[in-house]
Write a protein that holds these residues in place. Structure first.
Motif, mmCIF file in Angstrom:
data_model
loop_
_atom_site.group_PDB
_atom_site.id
_atom_site.type_symbol
_atom_site.label_atom_id
_atom_site.label_comp_id
_atom_site.label_asym_id
_atom_site.label_seq_id
_atom_site.Cartn_x
_atom_site.Cartn_y
_atom_site.Cartn_z
ATOM 1 N N VAL A 188 69.191 -37.822 15.292
ATOM 2 C CA VAL A 188 68.697 -36.644 15.540
ATOM 3 C C VAL A 188 67.891 -37.449 16.968
ATOM 4 C CG1 VAL A 188 65.493 -36.783 15.919
ATOM 5 C CG2 VAL A 188 66.804 -36.442 13.909
ATOM 6 N N ALA A 189 68.111 -39.094 17.295
ATOM 7 C CA ALA A 189 67.842 -39.133 18.945
ATOM 8 C C ALA A 189 69.117 -38.930 19.558
ATOM 9 C CB ALA A 189 67.914 -40.596 18.578
ATOM 10 N N GLY A 190 70.509 -38.811 19.457
ATOM 11 C CA GLY A 190 71.425 -38.155 19.494
ATOM 12 C C GLY A 190 71.920 -36.303 19.890
ATOM 13 N N THR A 191 71.753 -36.147 19.696
ATOM 14 C CA THR A 191 70.496 -34.418 19.749
ATOM 15 C C THR A 191 70.214 -34.079 21.062
ATOM 16 O OG1 THR A 191 71.725 -34.231 17.399
ATOM 17 C CG2 THR A 191 70.134 -32.398 18.127
ATOM 18 N N PHE A 192 68.526 -35.168 20.819
ATOM 19 C CA PHE A 192 67.511 -34.699 21.944
ATOM 20 C C PHE A 192 68.305 -34.904 22.486
ATOM 21 C CE2 PHE A 192 63.600 -35.886 18.710
ATOM 22 C CZ PHE A 192 63.773 -34.724 18.650
ATOM 23 N N ILE A 193 68.954 -35.861 22.798
ATOM 24 C CA ILE A 193 69.780 -37.084 24.562
ATOM 25 C C ILE A 193 70.438 -35.629 24.778
ATOM 26 C CG2 ILE A 193 71.199 -38.140 25.115
ATOM 27 C CD1 ILE A 193 69.895 -40.133 23.494
ATOM 28 N N LEU A 194 71.137 -35.039 23.858
ATOM 29 C CA LEU A 194 72.306 -33.831 24.836
ATOM 30 C C LEU A 194 71.632 -32.859 25.158
ATOM 31 C CD1 LEU A 194 74.995 -34.889 21.380
ATOM 32 C CD2 LEU A 194 75.430 -35.267 24.550
ATOM 33 N N ILE A 195 70.776 -32.234 23.931
ATOM 34 C CA ILE A 195 69.695 -30.531 24.352
ATOM 35 C C ILE A 195 69.329 -31.199 25.820
ATOM 36 C CG2 ILE A 195 67.899 -29.758 23.976
ATOM 37 C CD1 ILE A 195 68.832 -29.646 20.394
ATOM 38 N N SER A 196 68.546 -32.608 25.884
ATOM 39 C CA SER A 196 67.819 -32.223 26.822
ATOM 40 C C SER A 196 69.014 -32.659 28.514
ATOM 41 C CB SER A 196 67.091 -34.038 27.105
ATOM 42 O OG SER A 196 67.181 -34.913 26.590
ATOM 43 N N LEU A 197 70.236 -32.947 28.162
ATOM 44 C CA LEU A 197 70.777 -32.937 29.098
ATOM 45 C C LEU A 197 71.095 -31.809 29.383
ATOM 46 C CD1 LEU A 197 73.175 -36.091 28.171
ATOM 47 C CD2 LEU A 197 71.690 -36.374 29.871
ATOM 48 N N LEU A 198 71.775 -30.921 28.672
ATOM 49 C CA LEU A 198 72.065 -29.016 28.619
ATOM 50 C C LEU A 198 70.754 -28.736 29.415
ATOM 51 C CD1 LEU A 198 74.173 -28.442 26.066
ATOM 52 C CD2 LEU A 198 74.754 -28.543 27.709
ATOM 53 N N LEU A 199 69.383 -28.670 28.931
ATOM 54 C CA LEU A 199 68.162 -28.771 29.583
ATOM 55 C C LEU A 199 68.239 -28.488 31.541
ATOM 56 C CD1 LEU A 199 65.220 -28.529 26.553
ATOM 57 C CD2 LEU A 199 66.653 -27.109 27.211
ATOM 58 N N PHE A 235 62.706 -40.645 27.777
ATOM 59 C CA PHE A 235 61.786 -40.925 26.810
ATOM 60 C C PHE A 235 62.934 -41.333 25.421
ATOM 61 C CE2 PHE A 235 58.969 -39.425 22.707
ATOM 62 C CZ PHE A 235 58.376 -40.494 23.118
ATOM 63 N N VAL A 236 63.389 -40.946 25.414
ATOM 64 C CA VAL A 236 64.133 -41.236 24.053
ATOM 65 C C VAL A 236 64.892 -42.410 24.042
ATOM 66 C CG1 VAL A 236 66.136 -40.642 22.030
ATOM 67 C CG2 VAL A 236 64.528 -38.341 23.336
ATOM 68 N N GLY A 237 65.582 -42.687 24.930
ATOM 69 C CA GLY A 237 66.515 -44.258 25.683
ATOM 70 C C GLY A 237 65.474 -45.026 25.257
ATOM 71 N N ALA A 238 64.387 -45.034 25.971
ATOM 72 C CA ALA A 238 63.319 -46.405 26.144
ATOM 73 C C ALA A 238 62.845 -46.109 24.558
ATOM 74 C CB ALA A 238 62.073 -45.547 26.658
ATOM 75 N N ASN A 239 62.333 -44.830 23.677
ATOM 76 C CA ASN A 239 62.283 -45.182 22.755
ATOM 77 C C ASN A 239 63.529 -45.997 21.281
ATOM 78 O OD1 ASN A 239 59.559 -44.435 21.815
ATOM 79 N ND2 ASN A 239 60.378 -42.692 22.401
ATOM 80 N N THR A 278 61.294 -54.183 18.980
ATOM 81 C CA THR A 278 59.993 -54.498 17.330
ATOM 82 C C THR A 278 60.079 -53.674 16.142
ATOM 83 O OG1 THR A 278 59.568 -52.084 18.049
ATOM 84 C CG2 THR A 278 58.461 -54.020 19.604
ATOM 85 N N LYS A 279 61.587 -53.814 15.789
ATOM 86 C CA LYS A 279 62.246 -53.187 14.640
ATOM 87 C C LYS A 279 60.773 -52.280 13.547
ATOM 88 C CE LYS A 279 64.892 -57.345 13.887
ATOM 89 N NZ LYS A 279 64.879 -57.873 13.241
ATOM 90 N N TRP A 280 60.018 -51.306 14.850
ATOM 91 C CA TRP A 280 59.445 -50.340 14.371
ATOM 92 C C TRP A 280 60.440 -49.000 14.783
ATOM 93 C CZ3 TRP A 280 56.267 -47.126 17.404
ATOM 94 C CH2 TRP A 280 55.758 -46.038 16.323
ATOM 95 N N CYS A 281 60.146 -48.013 14.064
ATOM 96 C CA CYS A 281 60.620 -46.661 14.661
ATOM 97 C C CYS A 281 59.825 -45.510 13.215
ATOM 98 C CB CYS A 281 61.897 -46.214 14.411
ATOM 99 S SG CYS A 281 62.938 -44.733 14.955
ATOM 100 N N LEU A 282 59.336 -44.204 15.152
ATOM 101 C CA LEU A 282 58.489 -43.560 14.569
ATOM 102 C C LEU A 282 59.414 -42.748 13.679
ATOM 103 C CD1 LEU A 282 55.482 -42.243 14.417
ATOM 104 C CD2 LEU A 282 56.468 -41.203 16.648
ATOM 105 N N MET A 283 60.407 -42.324 13.799
ATOM 106 C CA MET A 283 61.338 -41.365 13.109
ATOM 107 C C MET A 283 61.299 -41.525 12.005
ATOM 108 S SD MET A 283 62.111 -38.880 13.214
ATOM 109 C CE MET A 283 63.128 -37.510 12.767
ATOM 110 N N GLU A 284 61.723 -43.564 11.404
ATOM 111 C CA GLU A 284 61.443 -44.372 10.564
ATOM 112 C C GLU A 284 60.777 -43.414 9.463
ATOM 113 O OE1 GLU A 284 63.110 -48.144 10.218
ATOM 114 O OE2 GLU A 284 64.970 -47.742 10.848
#
Length: 61
Positions: A9-20, A34-38, A45-51
């Motif tokens: 999901v993170a990789g897909t978000f990054i690639l899509i945002s770069l294309l956009l 934002f994705v990189g900072a997350n 912190t070992k906490w991930c909202l996606m998890e």
């Protein structure tokens, strides 16, 4: 399993945002940041909202 989904999901978000940012508007690079900072925050912190979202969807490790 969950770890692979989070990375996908993170990789897909990054690639899509770069294309956009190339084809629509450069402000989409803020989403990339934002994705990189997350990802960085998650490693510290070992906490991930996606998890948490995947947990609620019933996806196990």
């Amino acid at each position: 399993m969950k770890n692979r989904i989070v990375r996908a999901v993170a990789g897909t978000f990054i690639l899509i945002s770069l294309l956009l940012s190339i084809y629509v508007n450069q402000n989409w690079l803020w989403f990339t940041a934002f994705v990189g900072a997350n990802l960085l925050q998650s490693s510290i912190t070992k906490w991930c909202l996606m998890e948490d979202i995947l947990d609620k969807l019933g996806i196990k490790d």
